[in-house]
Design an enzyme around this catalytic site. Structure first.
Site, PDB file in Angstrom:
ATOM      1  N   LYS A 184       6.462 -22.320  77.463  1.00 55.36           N
ATOM      2  CA  LYS A 184       5.921 -21.409  78.468  1.00 55.36           C
ATOM      3  C   LYS A 184       5.007 -22.242  79.368  1.00 55.36           C
ATOM      4  O   LYS A 184       3.847 -21.885  79.624  1.00 55.36           O
ATOM      5  CB  LYS A 184       5.154 -20.279  77.752  1.00 55.36           C
ATOM      6  CG  LYS A 184       4.711 -19.137  78.639  1.00 55.36           C
ATOM      7  CD  LYS A 184       5.848 -18.291  79.178  1.00 55.36           C
ATOM      8  CE  LYS A 184       5.300 -17.218  80.102  1.00 55.36           C
ATOM      9  NZ  LYS A 184       6.347 -16.575  80.916  1.00 55.36           N
ATOM     10  N   ASP A 217      10.151 -16.281  77.514  1.00 57.73           N
ATOM     11  CA  ASP A 217      10.538 -14.905  77.881  1.00 57.73           C
ATOM     12  C   ASP A 217      11.995 -14.872  78.359  1.00 57.73           C
ATOM     13  O   ASP A 217      12.745 -13.938  78.035  1.00 57.73           O
ATOM     14  CB  ASP A 217       9.587 -14.313  78.928  1.00 57.73           C
ATOM     15  CG  ASP A 217       9.225 -15.299  80.035  1.00 57.73           C
ATOM     16  OD1 ASP A 217       9.493 -16.509  79.871  1.00 57.73           O
ATOM     17  OD2 ASP A 217       8.687 -14.860  81.066  1.00 57.73           O
ATOM     18  N   ASP A 241       8.566 -17.988  65.469  1.00 54.85           N
ATOM     19  CA  ASP A 241       8.482 -16.872  64.532  1.00 54.85           C
ATOM     20  C   ASP A 241       9.111 -15.627  65.157  1.00 54.85           C
ATOM     21  O   ASP A 241       9.932 -14.938  64.545  1.00 54.85           O
ATOM     22  CB  ASP A 241       7.005 -16.622  64.200  1.00 54.85           C
ATOM     23  CG  ASP A 241       6.833 -15.558  63.148  1.00 54.85           C
ATOM     24  OD1 ASP A 241       7.678 -15.476  62.246  1.00 54.85           O
ATOM     25  OD2 ASP A 241       5.858 -14.785  63.227  1.00 54.85           O
TER      26      ASP A 241
END
Ligand code: ATP
Length: 354
Positions: A184, A217, A241
């Site tokens: 990110k 995302d 995770d």
């Protein structure tokens, strides 16, 4: 071979027993010596007997075994005084330096999957990142200066990025040779930028692997739309995770999602799922995730020690689970009628088939 066996909480005792049964059966079918199992305490039972969810006696015993199978823990349900500490699984990963968490997600014939062609592996950095309960040398990276303010520290180091990148590239080299770096860096240019850039640096050592990178995302959306496009994904701890739960469900159920926590010297089989307390004790849990995790453990041990019987045993477990699904036998989470023990008996029967 001495293997630790840690039941844990919730559905833990049921799925750990089921994993042990298929491992014993597969090792015997492959002509290996019987496993010397070492049962160890963690979780509610450990609190009852030792006033500690992860007693020192368990940790010391783990020093003396070759590897171990870890059941899930339900630390959110522990008495308040035991809830603030690092979760047991995290504490074990930290103590034994299990920096890599390998989480495959694949569809099985006979199982209805949202993503019927999914066959990928998420390589999750397991030692730092945004997992604030274990990313500090001492203390926790999560803290609360006032009642109304909570803060956390994320940690990304070159060393941890390098070693997880090598792990992911080695795996991609042995598979379809495609690696996606998930980060990110658009909003976290220093931490996630370092992770991405180090992974690209390591890519030079693996010229046969095609590398791309994506924002996490975008990966979440793309997984739902076109999971089959992915081969190996390498990512930060918390992202890994979350994405691996998503990938597990896309393959049919979280109850299918296997995982191995490892370093060059230690390994621990641990399913992706948690303790599922609502179905605990009902013989309804899907044991496949921990059985497949145990197969990964056998493969890791067989590779480390050059023991072909363990490699064959791993293959037998994987084939037997797949053949059981193909025969239409599955637990309730997959829409089937089999109980945990019935499913396990069916897998054990198939372990012997060539
Ligand atoms: P953790 O944070 O410890 O991973 P969690 O809060 O994500 O735990 P789980 O315990 O993994 O939650 O359960 C999530 C859902 O998946 C629950 O509905 C649970 O019943 C179901 N589930 C998890 N594991 C299994 C399994 N092995 N068999 C059947 N259902 C499962």
């Amino acid at each position: 071979m001495r293997l630790g066996l840690i039941d844990g909480d919730g559905i833990g005792p049921e799925v750990v027993r089921a994993a042990r049964q298929v491992v014993d059966e597969a090792v015997s079918a492959a002509g290996g010596a019987p496993i010397d199992w070492v049962p160890l305490l963690m979780g509610h039972r450990a609190i009852e007997e030792h006033s500690d969810p992860l007693p020192e006696s368990t940790l010391t015993a783990l020093d003396g075994v070759d590897a171990w199978i870890l059941g899930p823990h339900d630390n959110a349900a522990y008495p308040a005084e035991h809830r603030t500490a690092v979760a047991p699984g995290g504490a074990i990963r930290k103590r034994f330096g299990l920096y890599a968490n390998i989480r495959p997600a694949r569809a099985f014939t006979g199982i209805r999957a949202t993503a019927p062609k999914i066959d990928l592996v998420i390589v999750r950095e397991n030692s730092e990142g945004f997992y604030a309960d274990r990313n500090m040398f001492a203390g926790s990276g999560e803290f609360r200066p006032t009642e109304d303010v909570a803060m956390m520290v994320g940690v990304v180091t070159r060393q941890a990025c390098e070693r997880i990148a090598h792990e992911a590239f080695r795996l991609a080299s042995a598979r379809r040779k495609r690696l996606t770096i998930v980060h990110k860096a658009n909003v976290l240019p220093m931490t996630m930028g370092l992770f991405r850039d180090v992974c690209y640096e390591i890519a030079h050592a693996y010229p046969g692997v095609e590398v791309t990178d994506e924002h996490v995302d975008a990966t979440a959306a793309h997984l739902v739309r076109a999971a089959a496009d992915y081969d190996v994904l390498v990512t930060e701890n918390l992202f890994g995770d979350i994405l691996s739960d998503l990938a597990g469900e896309l393959s049919g159920s979280l109850g299918l999602a296997a995982s191995l926590n490892c370093s060059a010297t230690h390994a621990m089989a641990q399913a992706v799922h948690g303790a599922a307390p609502t179905i605990a004790g009902h013989n309804r849990a899907n044991p496949a995730a921990l059985q497949l995790s145990s197969a990964m453990l056998l493969r890791w041990l067989g590779t480390r020690d050059s023991k072909s019987t363990l490699l064959h045993a791993a293959e037998r477990v994987e084939r037997a689970v797949a053949a059981t699904f193909e025969a239409g036998i599955a637990t309730a989470d997959l829409g089937g009628l089999a109980s945990t023990s019935e499913f396990t008996e069916q897998v054990c029967a198939r372990v012997h088939r060539r």
